[in-house]
Enzyme design. Structure first.
Site: not given
Ligand code: PLP
Length: 412
Positions: A129, A206, A209, A232, A370
């Site tokens: 991202h 990261d 997700q 999220k 993104c």
């Protein structure tokens, strides 16, 4: 099979707990398929935030009065809950940030200042991202370092041989996504961390997700940094977590200056507060932390096993149903995949498809998500992305499939 192996998961009961899923969009009951952008919130989270403002609101860490102490307890309880959620060794290693973007910026900026020098390299992947590219680019520019990229194969998986080739002594940190927001690919982060650690290189993961879909144990992964956003994972916007190993956080300079992050201030010199406060300048998002705690509790009440089972079933069903549509092309067919379906239909711009789906009450994301470098890798302008959460059901998928069929009939 043991009798206790399957915990009952009733999607229709779960859906009733999400007020927004009961509403409509363009006059149709909403089929919400954009949870990778931001998930919906159960009433438990909404209620926790409201209760905080009604009954506990005061600033934290500073007041001697009871209300302030209650707010501080609520805030620090949320930190402790976040710690145990990701199995971090200590709550001082859990820093509240605005979200994943701020978590990465914090590390890129402060780790960069302390550890990056001219000629060093930062290794990211081709499916990151923008949040896990641009902060590193900025740090590299600042420090005279170079950004290197692990390439992605046609299925949308990292090419691990290339990763190993790029992992030279010049690399000072690796920053990779656990799960791709565009492709759904689940990356082998444990393996990446182990290989990097063999060379003494730290890794930032990261987790934006991953956290809505799978149990994360930062000690088992041995991640040096792990960051994610509350919004999220069924929690509020404006709050997220950065986990960092104490040994790194102690070495890194503060990110922002202000109240909370200091120990003593004179005009000549300031000394800094201990962890985690050193990295939490100013009044934090206290209500956000309380809402995040409620979201964690909510996820735990359902359980990742049930979440995984339900989402895997929906993913397989969705992919199979969409596959029947002539001219469809899936972007991201990794062997290990979370519940994200990115696709294109030959001859139709993703934006046009998304616009028609919107009129039918179906919320999907269209565009580059993104991840512009990834779009370039696949030589496409963007995709239509349906991203699923545990509150989606087969009816949502059926409506998507029917919607795409109607859009194709109209646009072709
Ligand atoms: N990383 C990934 C993989 C994402 O999907 C996102 C958001 O879509 C981010 C980082 C940034 O998250 P936020 O905007 O919540 O900071």
């Amino acid at each position: 099979m043991p009798v206790t192996a399957q915990i009952a998961f009733d999607v229709e009961k779960v859906r009733k707990e999400f007020p927004l899923l009961q509403t409509s969009m363009n006059g149709k009951p909403i089929a919400f398929l954009d949870s990778a952008a931001s998930s919906q919130k159960p009433h438990q989270v909404i209620d926790a935030i409201t209760t905080y403002y009604r009954e506990k609101n005061a600033n934290v860490h500073r007041g001697v009065y009871q209300l302030s102490q209650e707010a501080t307890t609520a805030f620090e309880n949320a930190r402790e809950r976040a710690r145990s959620f990701i199995n971090a060794p200590a709550s001082k290693e859990v820093i509240f940030v605005r979200g994943c973007t701020e978590g990465i910026n914090l590390v890129a900026s402060t780790f960069g200042k302390r550890f990056l020098k001219e000629g060093n390299e930062v290794l990211v992947s081709g499916m990151e991202h923008h949040s896990n590219i641009v902060p590193w680019q900025m740090a590299c520019e600042d420090r005279g370092a170079r950004l290197r990229v692990i390439p992605v194969n046609d299925r949308g998986e990292l090419i691990m041989e290339e990763f190993e080739r790029l992992l030279t002594d010049k690399v000072k940190i690796v920053a990779v996504t656990h799960v791709s927001n565009t492709l759904g690919t689940i990356n082998p982060v444990a393996e990446i961390i182990a290989k990097a650690h063999e060379k003494g290189i730290p890794v930032l993961v990261d987790g934006a997700q991953a956290i809505p879909h799978m149990k994360v144990d930062v000690q088992e992964l041995d991640a040096d940094f792990y960051t994610f956003s509350g919004h999220k994972m069924f929690g509020p916007t404006g709050i997220g977590v950065l986990y960092g190993k104490e040994k790194w956080l102690n070495e890194m300079p503060p990110y922002q200056g202000g109240g909370e992050m200091i120990e003593t201030v004179t005009f000549e010199k300031t000394t800094y507060n201990e962890l985690p406060h050193k990295f939490e300048a100013g009044t934090p998002d206290i209500a956000g932390a309380v809402g995040l705690e409620a979201a964690i509790e909510y996820i735990q009440s359902i359980g990742y096993e049930a979440i995984h089972r339900h989402e895997a079933e929906l993913l397989a069903y969705g992919a199979h149903q969409l596959q029947q549509i002539e001219g469809i092309r899936f972007i991201g067919t990794a062997r290990e995949k979370a519940s994200v379906i990115s696709f294109l239909v030959e001859g139709i711009h993703p934006y046009d498809l998304g616009t028609i789906l919107d009129k039918l009450g179906i919320a999907v994301r269209t565009g580059h998500h993104c991840t512009q470098p990834l779009m370039e890798r696949f030589c496409i302008p963007g995709t239509v992305r349906a991203s699923l959460a545990f509150y989606n059901n087969k009816n949502d998928i059926d409506r998507l499939v029917e919607g795409v069929r109607r859009a194709v009939a109209m646009l072709k």
